[in-house]
Design an enzyme around this catalytic site. Structure first.
Site, PDB file in Angstrom:
ATOM      1  N   LYS A 153     -72.998  18.546  -4.925  1.00 43.26           N
ATOM      2  CA  LYS A 153     -73.243  17.554  -3.877  1.00 43.26           C
ATOM      3  C   LYS A 153     -73.050  18.219  -2.515  1.00 43.26           C
ATOM      4  O   LYS A 153     -72.080  18.966  -2.324  1.00 43.26           O
ATOM      5  CB  LYS A 153     -72.264  16.386  -4.037  1.00 43.26           C
ATOM      6  CG  LYS A 153     -72.538  15.206  -3.096  1.00 43.26           C
ATOM      7  CD  LYS A 153     -71.573  14.042  -3.360  1.00 43.26           C
ATOM      8  CE  LYS A 153     -71.893  12.822  -2.501  1.00 43.26           C
ATOM      9  NZ  LYS A 153     -70.980  11.695  -2.782  1.00 43.26           N
ATOM     10  N   SER A 188     -73.289   7.158  -3.325  1.00 53.63           N
ATOM     11  CA  SER A 188     -73.892   8.170  -2.470  1.00 53.63           C
ATOM     12  C   SER A 188     -74.279   9.445  -3.200  1.00 53.63           C
ATOM     13  O   SER A 188     -75.082  10.226  -2.701  1.00 53.63           O
ATOM     14  CB  SER A 188     -72.926   8.524  -1.346  1.00 53.63           C
ATOM     15  OG  SER A 188     -71.784   9.205  -1.859  1.00 53.63           O
ATOM     16  N   SER A 225     -69.240   5.993  -5.535  1.00 52.97           N
ATOM     17  CA  SER A 225     -70.334   6.940  -5.286  1.00 52.97           C
ATOM     18  C   SER A 225     -70.631   7.904  -6.419  1.00 52.97           C
ATOM     19  O   SER A 225     -71.629   8.619  -6.368  1.00 52.97           O
ATOM     20  CB  SER A 225     -70.056   7.746  -4.011  1.00 52.97           C
ATOM     21  OG  SER A 225     -70.313   6.963  -2.877  1.00 52.97           O
TER      22      SER A 225
END
Lengths: 495, 482, 95
Positions: A79, A160, A184
């Site tokens: 990420k 997210s 997330s």
């Protein structure tokens, strides 16, 4: 053999048995990224060359014998919130478009030390603020799943960590790192039909991971199986002296926990999660999960978490407050975007207006307001008190049960463009994931089945602080019972 | 002695509280492993934590906590076993993270007290409200480029103790005495070097005025005053300004002001005040700071003797006057020097020499006690020669000057220059006779009743003996003959 | 509580986020929407409840006072958008 279809556990064996090389394994994923990333936009930065170099080194190590570290040659997505030494790290923000950290986050350093190969930096909501991966400055991510009979509509991957979820679901990486502040990891895992765990707050070091809300942010793995998540978390977790909130507790054998018997385990079903308007198919998946766990030998217990319904409202005070302070460092002086101004304040205001997207600006303003003179007690202080009540709810529940079972999200993935007019509607996606974040306890999403429209639905297992083992055990049982073998429409082997 | 400002319609009383920022002596910074030492090439004492890079996190320095606890103990203050760190949010060029980590609601040190002494010998107790730990900011430089200010973060993140007094101070003199006393305590403790020129100690001064018996009126805060003299001046001019405002029917605005020593006035910093709202909240990167009572006790057990206690001991143990004791304990080094000189000797003689000739010599040569050309042992050696009658007090002054110049020991100088005092009564009698023979007129005057001339004869005899006569024996011989 | 345009301007100024007058109505509407929604917390009885502080898992660890970092000016300045020699820069600040 479709190398992109392997699990991490399977690839570990295959690499060691020399059934294929790390170069082949990584190469297959790099090729899949090249083919599909233009469409899915799961990666902001693809590091093919670095990955192939690392794969060649992995092959040399594997050729050396038995003692290759656990993740040698395993291609992962990272990420783009984890700082990676020498590799651009953007937080999906224009603010950090050109930021190249001269340091490696503890979590990614742990993975590298265990031999993992990073194929690229995955897309996310800007600074991890969002539930649909539509706030990225690098464009939205497409969910590789399609509604049955509808190849046109583009669905969101959740957020997210939407890029990580999409990449793993579409077989562009075998696993990925995510971060979870209010859901997330779990919510995009649910939307994309994969597994993902937010471990206990303090389990993974936050050092070198770009902060959103410090008291909530936790890194965790996302992969296609519960066992793969266990393998990744084993590497990512651990005490770090550089993070004052990191907890010095030994990391147990998570993989072993996956096979553990559930006989006698008490599973709590929180009454308050039966929210009005929950789609019947979500409720049905939940009931199915309850039945599976009962069949596996668990005792099912109704529990009450009376303050849980305030979780989301509490979250939307605490998280923006912390983010308003954490993001003050993006001021155009030491790193990141700088928009010139006549005065210092003009520089700040122009830089932060242009550098941040609308949702980030909105949350900073919200957070600034709830901390400001005259409002602190009414909002922030009150929220931290309610948060304590929420935490006590969980403590009370865990006096009688070992884990809790809930749906992960109130719906399957929705279409891009839906729920976008009203921020509050968007926030409601996190209604089931936020309470565990507020309490700091570990929680995992595991795919349980498909909705009527053919989209994955996840179930969430929540555990006691630092008892990720019970979470893995229960999630594994659900996974076995569900036998979830569905695959998304867009994936590596589909041309 | 009450300090009053005479207004048009009566006297006004001054009310002052001080917030002192004292840089903690430590190797590394409060929350990072970068060097806390002064100076250094720009931006070399800076870690990525200090520069506020994304994902960087603070980890607290145990020594800085210990220094705050030591200071609290030295200020006879309550040590809070649990304290917390908050973020103070504001934007400024030299504040890398956009917030300063400080302690707002739960400081590490609570109420304490400092006793000050004024010129007239009276004492007062000034209350300490609290002491908390916080980070220093970096430095902006404004004169190297026409359009830009340059930022150096070497100081950013160095530990500061903010020491807040109660509004107990009633005159500029008291403010000065408080700051000097506080600095003395910090230096004794080794927790801050107290160097105001380098900025390692600076004061924010809260000033208001009121009529006797009134509650407090609005105060102004004069920021960042960097010398004791300026603090005293700033208080004086600010008080006068406020009295004028009140007496002209106006009202004082609560605001931040700046002292301009060149024009001896305070100026409003209202422009900078613009919408200050620090939005304090607990720093989520840090847990509550919990320290053990036993650890505090351990630190207390190793505290040095502090100035007040030392001064009392000097009076009791050495029998020297309170004033002298005060002078000697002003610096730890001076007190140590004195104690070395006084050990096994006449402590009053030692005090007279240290405070008198020795201090004068340091002043004259621009030396400090640390690089004094005469060591405590050497000075003691000279005092031994006085006590055992080898030299007299007058010769001792010459020997001292010689020691200062050459660094030789007193004994060597006395030997080399033949300064041994004459105790041979025959030689003294001869010298007395010669003086009387040379001054028949004076002798006649003396015998006619002019007693004061005795001193003249002593002087002449000593002069004739090149100062080496034993003064007691000379007196005795003269009395006999006269 | 509901935000008026002046308050939105004030918090934007505090947060150093430039806003145009034309941004105000939408921002005001969105922020008020969120605020209205979080008003639900007012129904919680918080009498005698302590606010959550820290994680409850541990107290703050202290590190030893040793210089372990710094002396890395190149890294510190590596991402600076407008460094001048060894310094960061900002538009001239008039004291």
């Amino acid at each position: 053999m479709m190398l992109t279809e392997l699990t991490i556990a399977g690839a570990q064996g295959g690499l060691r048995r020399r059934e294929f090389s790390a170069t082949e394994l990584v190469g297959a994923h790099v090729a899949a990224i090249e083919r599909l990333n233009g469409r899915l936009n799961a990666f902001i930065t693809v590091t093919s060359d670095l990955a192939l170099d690392a794969a060649r080194r992995a092959d040399a190590i594997l050729a050396g014998g038995e003692d290759a570290p656990a993740l040698t040659g395993i291609p992962l997505g990272i990420k783009d919130l984890f700082c990676t030494d020498g590799v651009r790290t953007t937080a999906a923000s224009r603010m950090l478009e050109a930021f190249v950290p001269p340091y490696e986050s503890t979590v990614t350093a742990n993975l590298l030390a265990d031999g993992a190969v990073f194929v690229g930096k995955t897309n996310l909501d800007e600074f991890a603020m969002g539930s649909a991966n539509i706030t990225s400055a690098f464009g939205s991510v497409e969910n590789p799943w399609k509604r049955a009979g509808d190849e046109e509509t583009v669905l969101v991957p959740g957020g997210s960590s939407g890029g990580s979820a999409a990449a793993v679901a579409a077989r562009l990486a075998m696993g990925a790192t995510g971060t979870d502040t209010g859901g997330s990891i779990r919510q995009p895992a649910s939307y994309c039909g994969i597994a993902g765990i937010k471990p206990t707050y303090g389990r993974c070091s936050r050092w070198g991971t770009i902060a959103f809300a410090s008291s909530l942010d936790q890194a965790g793995p996302m992969a296609r199986t519960v066992e793969d998540c266990a393998i990744l978390l084993q590497s990512m977790a651990g005490f770090d002296v550089r993070d004052s909130t990191s907890v010095d507790i030994a990391v147990p054998d998570y993989r072993a926990a996956c096979g553990r018997s559930l006989k006698g385990m008490k599973v709590g079903i929180p009454a308050e999660y039966r929210v009005a308007g929950m789609p019947a198919e979500v409720e049905a998946a939940w009931e199915q999960g309850i039945a599976w766990l009962r069949d596996a030998g668990c005792e099912i217990v109704e529990v009450s978490l009376p303050y849980t319904k305030y979780g989301l409202a509490t979250y939307y005070i605490v998280a923006p407050a912390e983010c308003s302070s954490n993001l003050a460092r993006y001021d155009g002086v030491r790193f990141g975007r700088r928009v010139p101004g006549e005065s210092l304040d003009a520089l700040y205001e122009a830089t932060r207006r242009e550098g941040f997207g609308a949702e980030v600006r909105r949350r900073i303003l919200m957070g600034t307001y709830v901390l400001s003179a005259g409002y602190y007690d009414a909002y922030y202080l009150r929220a931290q008190k309610v948060r304590n009540l929420i935490r006590k709810d969980f403590e009370n529940a865990f006096r009688t049960v070992d884990v809790l079972l809930t749906p992960t999200a109130p719906s399957p993935a929705f279409a891009q463009g839906e729920k976008m007019d009203d921020p509050v509607q968007m926030y409601l996606n996190d209604v089931f994931t936020v309470p565990a974040s507020m309490a700091g306890v570990p929680a995992m999403s595991v795919p349980a089945g498909l909705s009527a429209s053919g989209l994955p639905l996840g179930l969430q297992v929540i555990g006691r602080s630092f008892d990720e083992e019970s979470v893995f055990a229960a999630a594994s049982a659900l996974e076995r019972a569900a036998g979830f073998t569905h695959r998304p429409a867009v994936r590596a082997e589909v041309v | 002695m009450t300090y009053l400002i005479e207004g048009r319609d009566g006297p006004w009383e001054l009310v002052v509280g001080l917030e002192v920022h004292a840089q903690v002596i430590s190797q590394s910074k409060l929350f990072s492993g970068a060097s806390a030492s002064y100076g250094g090439e720009p931006n070399t004492h800076v870690s990525l934590v200090d520069a506020g890079f994304p994902g960087m996190l603070p980890v607290i320095n145990r020594e800085c906590v210990a220094q705050a606890v030591r200071t609290g103990l030295g200020l006879k203050a309550r040590v809070n076993l649990e304290s917390r760190f908050d973020r103070k949010n504001y934007f400024y060029a030299d504040l890398p993270t956009g917030y300063q980590i400080s302690q707002f609601t739960h400081p590490i040190i609570g109420e304490g007290a400092v006793e000050i002494e004024l010129a007239d010998g009276s004492t007062r107790v000034i209350g300490i409200t609290r002491l908390h730990l916080e980070q220093d900011a970096g430095k902006s430089m404004h004169d190297q480029d026409p359009a830009r200010s340059f930022i150096d973060l070497n100081r950013a993140g160095v530990a500061l103790m903010e020491i807040v007094s109660e509004p107990d101070i009633r005159s500029p003199e008291e403010a000065g005495a408080y700051l000097r006393k506080l600095r003395m305590i910090l230096r004794y403790l080794g927790t801050c070097d107290g160097n105001m020129e380098e900025g390692s100690m600076r004061a924010d001064v809260n000033v208001s005025v009121r009529k006797a018996g009134e509650p407090f009126r609005t105060r102004c805060e004069i920021k960042n005053v960097n010398s004791i003299r300026y603090v005293m001046q700033a208080i004086e001019v600010e008080a006068v300004r406020q009295v004028e405002i009140w007496e002209n029917g106006g009202s004082v605005d609560q605001e931040t002001r700046l002292f301009d020593p060149a024009r001896s006035e305070t100026r409003s910093l209202r422009s900078k005040e613009d919408a200050h709202d620090y939005r304090y909240f607990p720093d989520p990167d840090l847990l509550p700071l919990v320290i053990e009572e036993a650890w505090v006790q351990g630190l207390a057990a190793h505290l040095p003797e502090l100035p007040d206690a030392k001064r009392q001991r000097f009076q009791d143990e050495y029998g020297i006057p309170r004033y002298d004791a005060g002078v000697l304990v002003a610096e730890q080094a001076t007190a140590d020097f004195y104690e070395t000189v006084a050990r096994g000797r006449d402590p009053r003689l030692a005090a007279n020499w240290v405070i008198g000739d020795f201090f004068a010599a340091l002043n004259r040569t621009g030396r400090t006690i640390q690089d004094s050309p005469i060591s405590a042992d050497a000075l003691g050696g000279m005092l031994d020669l006085i006590t055992d009658g080898t030299i007299n007090g007058k010769i001792a002054k010459d020997v001292f000057e010689e020691m200062l110049e050459t660094g030789e020991s007193a004994a060597d100088i006395v030997e080399r220059k033949g300064l041994r005092q004459v105790t041979d009564t025959g030689a003294i009698d001869a010298a007395v006779q010669a003086v009387l023979d040379k001054n028949p007129d004076k002798l006649a005057e003396y015998r006619g009743g002019k007693d004061k001339l005795f001193g003249f004869f002593v002087g002449q005899v000593m002069k004739a003996m090149a100062g080496k006569g034993n003064p007691a024996l000379v007196n005795e011989a003269l009395k006999k003959v006269l | 509580m509901s935000l008026d345009p002046a308050t939105v301007r004030r918090i934007a100024r505090l947060a150093r986020i430039g806003i145009d007058e034309s941004d105000l109505p939408a921002l005001q509407r969105e922020l008020n929407g969120i605020l209205g929604w979080i008003e639900q917390l007012n129904e919680v009885d918080i009498d005698g409840v302590e606010p959550m502080v820290g994680t409850g898992h541990a107290a703050l660890r202290m590190r030893e006072d040793v210089v372990t970092d710094g002396d890395a000016r190149d890294a510190v300045l590596s991402n600076a958008p407008d460094a001048a020699g060894p310094y960061y820069t900002v538009p001239k600040v008039v004291e």
